[in-house]
Design a protein around this motif. Structure first.
Motif, PDB file in Angstrom:
ATOM      1  N   ILE A 136       0.877  -1.175   0.000  1.00 30.62           N
ATOM      2  CA  ILE A 136       0.000   0.000   0.000  1.00 30.62           C
ATOM      3  C   ILE A 136       0.910   1.219   0.000  1.00 30.62           C
ATOM      4  O   ILE A 136       1.637   1.465   0.964  1.00 30.62           O
ATOM      5  CB  ILE A 136      -0.935   0.022   1.212  1.00 30.62           C
ATOM      6  CG1 ILE A 136      -1.778  -1.257   1.260  1.00 30.62           C
ATOM      7  CG2 ILE A 136      -1.843   1.251   1.155  1.00 30.62           C
ATOM      8  CD1 ILE A 136      -2.752  -1.305   2.430  1.00 30.62           C
ATOM      9  N   ALA A 194       1.645   5.344  -0.689  1.00 30.95           N
ATOM     10  CA  ALA A 194       1.177   6.720  -0.845  1.00 30.95           C
ATOM     11  C   ALA A 194       2.015   7.410  -1.913  1.00 30.95           C
ATOM     12  O   ALA A 194       3.196   7.099  -2.094  1.00 30.95           O
ATOM     13  CB  ALA A 194       1.291   7.471   0.470  1.00 30.95           C
ATOM     14  N   LEU A 208      -9.615  10.451   0.351  1.00 28.29           N
ATOM     15  CA  LEU A 208     -10.110  10.904   1.655  1.00 28.29           C
ATOM     16  C   LEU A 208     -10.463  12.388   1.670  1.00 28.29           C
ATOM     17  O   LEU A 208     -10.944  12.897   2.682  1.00 28.29           O
ATOM     18  CB  LEU A 208      -9.063  10.614   2.742  1.00 28.29           C
ATOM     19  CG  LEU A 208      -8.569   9.172   2.836  1.00 28.29           C
ATOM     20  CD1 LEU A 208      -7.614   9.022   4.005  1.00 28.29           C
ATOM     21  CD2 LEU A 208      -9.728   8.195   2.947  1.00 28.29           C
ATOM     22  N   GLN A 213     -13.552   8.737   6.434  1.00 28.66           N
ATOM     23  CA  GLN A 213     -12.143   8.467   6.146  1.00 28.66           C
ATOM     24  C   GLN A 213     -11.714   7.148   6.764  1.00 28.66           C
ATOM     25  O   GLN A 213     -11.049   6.329   6.124  1.00 28.66           O
ATOM     26  CB  GLN A 213     -11.275   9.599   6.699  1.00 28.66           C
ATOM     27  CG  GLN A 213     -11.378  10.902   5.930  1.00 28.66           C
ATOM     28  CD  GLN A 213     -10.440  11.955   6.481  1.00 28.66           C
ATOM     29  OE1 GLN A 213      -9.567  11.668   7.289  1.00 28.66           O
ATOM     30  NE2 GLN A 213     -10.620  13.198   6.046  1.00 28.66           N
ATOM     31  N   ARG A 214     -12.101   6.937   8.012  1.00 31.06           N
ATOM     32  CA  ARG A 214     -11.716   5.699   8.702  1.00 31.06           C
ATOM     33  C   ARG A 214     -12.298   4.482   7.998  1.00 31.06           C
ATOM     34  O   ARG A 214     -11.619   3.459   7.832  1.00 31.06           O
ATOM     35  CB  ARG A 214     -12.180   5.754  10.153  1.00 31.06           C
ATOM     36  CG  ARG A 214     -11.708   4.576  11.002  1.00 31.06           C
ATOM     37  CD  ARG A 214     -12.091   4.743  12.458  1.00 31.06           C
ATOM     38  NE  ARG A 214     -11.393   5.878  13.049  1.00 31.06           N
ATOM     39  CZ  ARG A 214     -12.000   7.009  13.401  1.00 31.06           C
ATOM     40  NH1 ARG A 214     -13.307   7.161  13.211  1.00 31.06           N
ATOM     41  NH2 ARG A 214     -11.304   7.985  13.950  1.00 31.06           N
ATOM     42  N   VAL A 266     -10.318   3.778   4.796  1.00 30.88           N
ATOM     43  CA  VAL A 266      -9.011   3.190   5.101  1.00 30.88           C
ATOM     44  C   VAL A 266      -9.157   1.726   5.499  1.00 30.88           C
ATOM     45  O   VAL A 266      -8.357   0.875   5.099  1.00 30.88           O
ATOM     46  CB  VAL A 266      -8.315   4.000   6.217  1.00 30.88           C
ATOM     47  CG1 VAL A 266      -7.063   3.278   6.713  1.00 30.88           C
ATOM     48  CG2 VAL A 266      -7.940   5.390   5.699  1.00 30.88           C
ATOM     49  N   LEU A 306      -9.560  -0.364   2.389  1.00 29.77           N
ATOM     50  CA  LEU A 306      -8.296  -0.557   1.679  1.00 29.77           C
ATOM     51  C   LEU A 306      -7.419  -1.581   2.392  1.00 29.77           C
ATOM     52  O   LEU A 306      -6.788  -2.427   1.748  1.00 29.77           O
ATOM     53  CB  LEU A 306      -7.571   0.781   1.546  1.00 29.77           C
ATOM     54  CG  LEU A 306      -8.293   1.868   0.747  1.00 29.77           C
ATOM     55  CD1 LEU A 306      -7.467   3.142   0.706  1.00 29.77           C
ATOM     56  CD2 LEU A 306      -8.631   1.401  -0.657  1.00 29.77           C
ATOM     57  N   ILE A 319      -2.155   5.398  -3.428  1.00 34.35           N
ATOM     58  CA  ILE A 319      -3.059   6.441  -2.943  1.00 34.35           C
ATOM     59  C   ILE A 319      -2.357   7.789  -3.036  1.00 34.35           C
ATOM     60  O   ILE A 319      -1.346   8.013  -2.366  1.00 34.35           O
ATOM     61  CB  ILE A 319      -3.464   6.195  -1.476  1.00 34.35           C
ATOM     62  CG1 ILE A 319      -3.984   4.767  -1.281  1.00 34.35           C
ATOM     63  CG2 ILE A 319      -4.507   7.212  -1.026  1.00 34.35           C
ATOM     64  CD1 ILE A 319      -4.058   4.339   0.172  1.00 34.35           C
ATOM     65  N   ALA A 361      -2.113  11.334  -1.781  1.00 33.20           N
ATOM     66  CA  ALA A 361      -2.578  11.882  -0.508  1.00 33.20           C
ATOM     67  C   ALA A 361      -1.757  13.100  -0.121  1.00 33.20           C
ATOM     68  O   ALA A 361      -0.556  13.184  -0.403  1.00 33.20           O
ATOM     69  CB  ALA A 361      -2.481  10.831   0.591  1.00 33.20           C
ATOM     70  N   LEU A 412      -0.989  12.284   5.500  1.00 28.98           N
ATOM     71  CA  LEU A 412      -0.656  10.879   5.673  1.00 28.98           C
ATOM     72  C   LEU A 412      -1.220  10.269   6.951  1.00 28.98           C
ATOM     73  O   LEU A 412      -1.256   9.047   7.080  1.00 28.98           O
ATOM     74  CB  LEU A 412       0.871  10.708   5.696  1.00 28.98           C
ATOM     75  CG  LEU A 412       1.625  10.975   4.401  1.00 28.98           C
ATOM     76  CD1 LEU A 412       3.122  10.846   4.642  1.00 28.98           C
ATOM     77  CD2 LEU A 412       1.180  10.019   3.304  1.00 28.98           C
ATOM     78  N   LEU A 442      -3.678   7.434   6.966  1.00 27.86           N
ATOM     79  CA  LEU A 442      -3.190   6.283   6.209  1.00 27.86           C
ATOM     80  C   LEU A 442      -2.008   5.580   6.858  1.00 27.86           C
ATOM     81  O   LEU A 442      -1.674   4.451   6.481  1.00 27.86           O
ATOM     82  CB  LEU A 442      -2.782   6.731   4.800  1.00 27.86           C
ATOM     83  CG  LEU A 442      -3.895   7.261   3.906  1.00 27.86           C
ATOM     84  CD1 LEU A 442      -3.292   7.956   2.686  1.00 27.86           C
ATOM     85  CD2 LEU A 442      -4.834   6.148   3.467  1.00 27.86           C
ATOM     86  N   LEU A 476       0.003   1.985   5.477  1.00 27.24           N
ATOM     87  CA  LEU A 476       0.993   2.202   4.429  1.00 27.24           C
ATOM     88  C   LEU A 476       2.230   1.338   4.633  1.00 27.24           C
ATOM     89  O   LEU A 476       2.659   1.106   5.767  1.00 27.24           O
ATOM     90  CB  LEU A 476       1.423   3.671   4.392  1.00 27.24           C
ATOM     91  CG  LEU A 476       0.403   4.690   3.907  1.00 27.24           C
ATOM     92  CD1 LEU A 476       0.976   6.101   4.032  1.00 27.24           C
ATOM     93  CD2 LEU A 476      -0.024   4.410   2.470  1.00 27.24           C
TER      94      LEU A 476
END
Length: 298
Positions: free
Chosen positions: A41, A43, A174, A182-183, A186, A189, A202, A204, A207, A210, A214
Motif C-alpha cells: 500500500i 502513498a 479521503l 475516512q476511517r 481506510v 483498503l 493512494i 494523498a 498521511l 493512512l 501504508l
C-alpha cells in the motif's frame, strides 16, 4: 470477492527506469528510477503541482513518458489497464448524480454511462458482490444524489473493484470526507490488501489517517520521483524539505505516529532538524527500496 483472472502477473507492481514527463517545454519531473513492490500500500506524496496525479496517469498510459521506461504489472503502461481499478479525484463531481449506486458500479464493467447497454445477470452479480464487500449493498437502488459524500466514495471504490483488479489506484480518496468516512475508507483498503494481496496506490496530502496501513511512499522531491519504505519516509528532514514547511514526526508513548507542522515541545518523541540539515538531506540515500512485500509491516 474472488479475482476473475486466474493467472495474475508476476514481479513488481511498478518498475521505472530514468522516467521523465514533459508538458510542452516544461519538465514535470525527471530521473525517476524506482520499484514499487507487489502487494504493498503506497502513498504518492508531494506538494500541489508536483505531478502526483500525472504519475498515475502515466502508469495508465494516458500521458506518454518523455524519457525512460516504465512497466506496470509487467507490461507497458496501458496494456494491463483491465487489471487496474482507478478512482479519480473528480469522481463525485463527474458522475451523473441521477444514476443509482448499482448503475454506477456497473460502469466498471460496461465502461460507459451513455446509451442503452443490456446488463447480464453475471454482471449484476459482480456489482452486488463488490457493493457487499464495500458494505453498500443496501444502497444499490439509491441515486448518488441521495447518498452522503462518504457513501459516494464507497460507490466509486466498488466501481473500481468490480473488475477484480490486481492494482487499485485512488487519487485523494479521503479529500472532503469526515473522519468517520475516512476511517471506513481506510479500513476497506486495508481489508483489500490483507485478504487479496491487492497492490494499492493512494495520492494523498495528509498521511496521518493512512499511516497504519501504508508500507511505503513515492515522494516527488526536487523534481524527481523516489520510492522508499514507510520508515524511511517518516523522517522530518525529508518531509520538511518535501513540503517546504517545518514538519515533525511525533511518536506517542503508545507507539502511534503522527505527522504535524505544529506540536508542543513535550509531545512524544520529536525528530526535528535545522535548515542546514534539511539542505544536506537533498540527496536522500534511503530512497531506493526494492524489497518485496513479504515481511513488510502493514
Amino acid at each position: 470477492m474472488q479475482r476473475m483472472d486466474t493467472a495474475p502477473s508476476r514481479g513488481p507492481s511498478v518498475e521505472c527506469r530514468d522516467i521523465a514527463i514533459k508538458r510542452g517545454d516544461n519538465t514535470i519531473w525527471s530521473h525517476g528510477t524506482f520499484t514499487i513492490p507487489r502487494g504493498t500500500i503506497t502513498a504518492i506524496v508531494g506538494t500541489n503541482g508536483a505531478g502526483k496525479t500525472t504519475l498515475m496517469k502515466a502508469e495508465l498510459g494516458l500521458i506518454p513518458l518523455s524519457h525512460g521506461t516504465m512497466r506496470v504489472l509487467g507490461a507497458a503502461p496501458g496494456e494491463r489497464n483491465s487489471r487496474i481499478g482507478y478512482v479519480p479525484q473528480s469522481y463525485t463531481n463527474d458522475i451523473d448524480s441521477n444514476l443509482t449506486a448499482e448503475q454506477s458500479v456497473l460502469l466498471g464493467l460496461t465502461g460507459t454511462r451513455f446509451g442503452f447497454h443490456p446488463v447480464t445477470r453475471a454482471q449484476r452479480a459482480k456489482a452486488y458482490e463488490a457493493m457487499a464487500f464495500i458494505g453498500i449493498a443496501d444502497k444499490a437502488g439509491l441515486r448518488l444524489s441521495e447518498l452522503s459524500g462518504g457513501l459516494r466514495q464507497r460507490v466509486a471504490i466498488a466501481q473500481a473493484l468490480v473488475c477484480d483488479p490486481e492494482l487499485l489506484m485512488l487519487d485523494e480518496p479521503l479529500a472532503n470526507l469526515d473522519l468517520a468516512s475516512q476511517r471506513t475508507a481506510v479500513q476497506i483498503l486495508a481489508k483489500l490488501n490483507a485478504e487479496f494481496g491487492m497492490s494499492i496506490q493512494i495520492v494523498a496530502h495528509d498521511l496521518n489517517m493512512l499511516l497504519p496501513i501504508l508500507t511505503g511512499a513515492v515522494y516527488l522531491l526536487d523534481g524527481h520521483p523516489h520510492y522508499a519504505k514507510l520508515n524511511d519516509v517518516l523522517d522530518s528532514r525529508l518531509l520538511t524539505h518535501l513540503y517546504g514547511t517545518k514538519v515533525q514526526v511525533v511518536t506517542t508513548p503508545q507507539g502511534d505516529m503522527f505527522v504535524t507542522p505544529n506540536m508542543s515541545e513535550s509531545a512524544g518523541e520529536r525528530d526535528m532538524h535545522d535548515a542546514g540539515e534539511i539542505a544536506r538531506f537533498r540527496h536522500h540515500g534511503g530512497a531506493s527500496a526494492h524489497a518485496g512485500a513479504e515481511g513488510e509491516a502493514q
